[in-house]
Design an enzyme around this catalytic site. Sequence first.
Site, PDB file in Angstrom:
ATOM      1  N   ALA A  72     -24.074 -23.528 -20.586  1.00 14.96           N
ATOM      2  CA  ALA A  72     -22.963 -23.238 -21.488  1.00 14.96           C
ATOM      3  C   ALA A  72     -21.610 -23.509 -20.845  1.00 14.96           C
ATOM      4  O   ALA A  72     -20.649 -23.866 -21.523  1.00 14.96           O
ATOM      5  CB  ALA A  72     -23.041 -21.792 -21.969  1.00 14.96           C
ATOM      6  N   GLN A 180     -24.731 -16.116 -25.611  1.00 18.02           N
ATOM      7  CA  GLN A 180     -25.417 -14.819 -25.712  1.00 18.02           C
ATOM      8  C   GLN A 180     -26.104 -14.636 -27.056  1.00 18.02           C
ATOM      9  O   GLN A 180     -26.836 -13.660 -27.249  1.00 18.02           O
ATOM     10  CB  GLN A 180     -24.409 -13.666 -25.520  1.00 18.02           C
ATOM     11  N   CYS A 327     -18.583  -6.824 -11.037  1.00 17.85           N
ATOM     12  CA  CYS A 327     -18.526  -8.256 -11.328  1.00 17.85           C
ATOM     13  C   CYS A 327     -17.254  -8.908 -10.796  1.00 17.85           C
ATOM     14  O   CYS A 327     -17.240 -10.091 -10.520  1.00 17.85           O
ATOM     15  CB  CYS A 327     -18.715  -8.530 -12.813  1.00 17.85           C
TER      16      CYS A 327
HETATM   17  C1  LIG Z   1     -23.594 -16.942 -19.417  1.00 18.17           C
HETATM   18  C2  LIG Z   1     -22.470 -17.365 -20.277  1.00 18.17           C
HETATM   19  C3  LIG Z   1     -21.836 -18.594 -20.088  1.00 18.17           C
HETATM   20  C4  LIG Z   1     -22.220 -19.531 -18.976  1.00 18.17           C
HETATM   21  O1  LIG Z   1     -23.445 -20.119 -19.218  1.00 18.17           O
HETATM   22  P1  LIG Z   1     -24.189 -20.994 -18.093  1.00 18.17           P
HETATM   23  O2  LIG Z   1     -25.312 -21.619 -18.830  1.00 18.17           O
HETATM   24  O3  LIG Z   1     -24.624 -20.012 -17.060  1.00 18.17           O
HETATM   25  O4  LIG Z   1     -23.212 -21.980 -17.585  1.00 18.17           O
HETATM   26  C5  LIG Z   1     -20.830 -18.933 -20.956  1.00 18.17           C
HETATM   27  N1  LIG Z   1     -20.442 -18.125 -21.939  1.00 18.17           N
HETATM   28  C6  LIG Z   1     -21.035 -16.925 -22.152  1.00 18.17           C
HETATM   29  C7  LIG Z   1     -20.579 -16.080 -23.283  1.00 18.17           C
HETATM   30  C8  LIG Z   1     -22.052 -16.506 -21.326  1.00 18.17           C
HETATM   31  O5  LIG Z   1     -22.617 -15.324 -21.527  1.00 18.17           O
END
Ligand SMILES: *Cc1c(COP(=O)(O)O)cnc(C)c1O
Length: 384
Positions: A72, A180, A327
């Site tokens: 993402a 998510q 975090c």
């Molecule tokens: C985990 C997350 C990301 C990042 O995703 P990756 O696949 O780990 O790069 C981006 N946006 C949200 C809302 C996330 O929870």
Amino acid sequence: MQRPIYLDCHATTPLAPQVLAAMLPYFTEHFGNPASTHQYGWETEAAVKRSRQILAEAIHAAPEEIVFTSGATEANNLAIKGVAETYFSKGRHLITLQTEHSAILDPCRYLQTLGFEVTVLPVQPDGLLNLDTLEKAIRPDTILVSVMAANNEIGVLQPLSEIGAICRHHQVLFHTDAAQAIAKIPLDVQTMQIDLMSLTAHKVYGPKGIGALYVRRRDPRVQLAPQLHGGGHERGMRSGTLYTPQIVGFAEAVQLGLSELETEAKRQSKLRDRLWEQLRSLPDIYLNGHPTQRLPGNLNVSVEGVDGQALALGLQPLAAVSSGSACTSAQLEPSHVLTALGRSPALAHASLRFGIGRFNTLEEIERVAIGTIETIQSLRQRIL
Ligand SMILES: *Cc1c(COP(=O)(O)O)cnc(C)c1O
């Protein structure tokens, strides 16, 4: 030694056994490059095609509208920078939210250094975007609105259909980070009028390192400047040899998630509500985010009268949860999401995020509830 109970499913999730089984043949026997024009390539090309179809159907898109990425983060970067680079002659203004993931906020900040203007909208105390606020922020030079589907800290679900309608009415592209949300809540790019959507596999029991960007192909046709140049894969939008095992695992995970979406949503929200019911027996404990318009497995609370770091540490042996302190402990800055809700820095620090998932049981939740209450009580006594 027994490991703590895993309750951090917004950070990542374990790979489902069925997903691993589906992936394995593509590491060894079926190793071909999907772009190759011989038997080995055709085998993996067919697997990629099937997976693309499954993922497209999951969000009511067409297979050609799915662009595979490494996750993402990359999908968000491609959407935001790709739109900015393509549409800058139309306008240089973007809109997003204070509670977005850093993979949205940081590309936006980067664009600001290049001369783009970004309006970062506040949210209401419950974490929801006010639609009037959005509508008023749209200008003639606005090219993109990016609002997440489900928040990774507080689980709040933004009103995607309403936002989509507003964007369509003003002819502004609408991107949503659904990292998510995929296979946890229903998503439909048609009825929600979404033009771009970021996805990832590892939050839904799929492998890490694979995701996708949905890019609308008609009404309107979205054009994107690629951020990785090379062999012209993925309709030129994202070059690089396709990672067949991860793609197969991604589709398997999403399919599995969809098949049990309703039963798991019910089950997890029951566990979540049970946990909150227990925790709220304590005085001065607050729920962060909207009470019902949130991910089924999310509970985020702030605790008055305890030190954030001590709270996070105290819970460590019992449960693997995320805290407003942990975090960002490197900078000791409170969560930007919780401060956007109006929480004080102290309350933002003294917060716990419980991310309940497919493998958690009621028995675990009861144990975590009791242990959390005991930890908070003993910390409060120490302060007195
Ligand atoms: C985990 C997350 C990301 C990042 O995703 P990756 O696949 O780990 O790069 C981006 N946006 C949200 C809302 C996330 O929870």
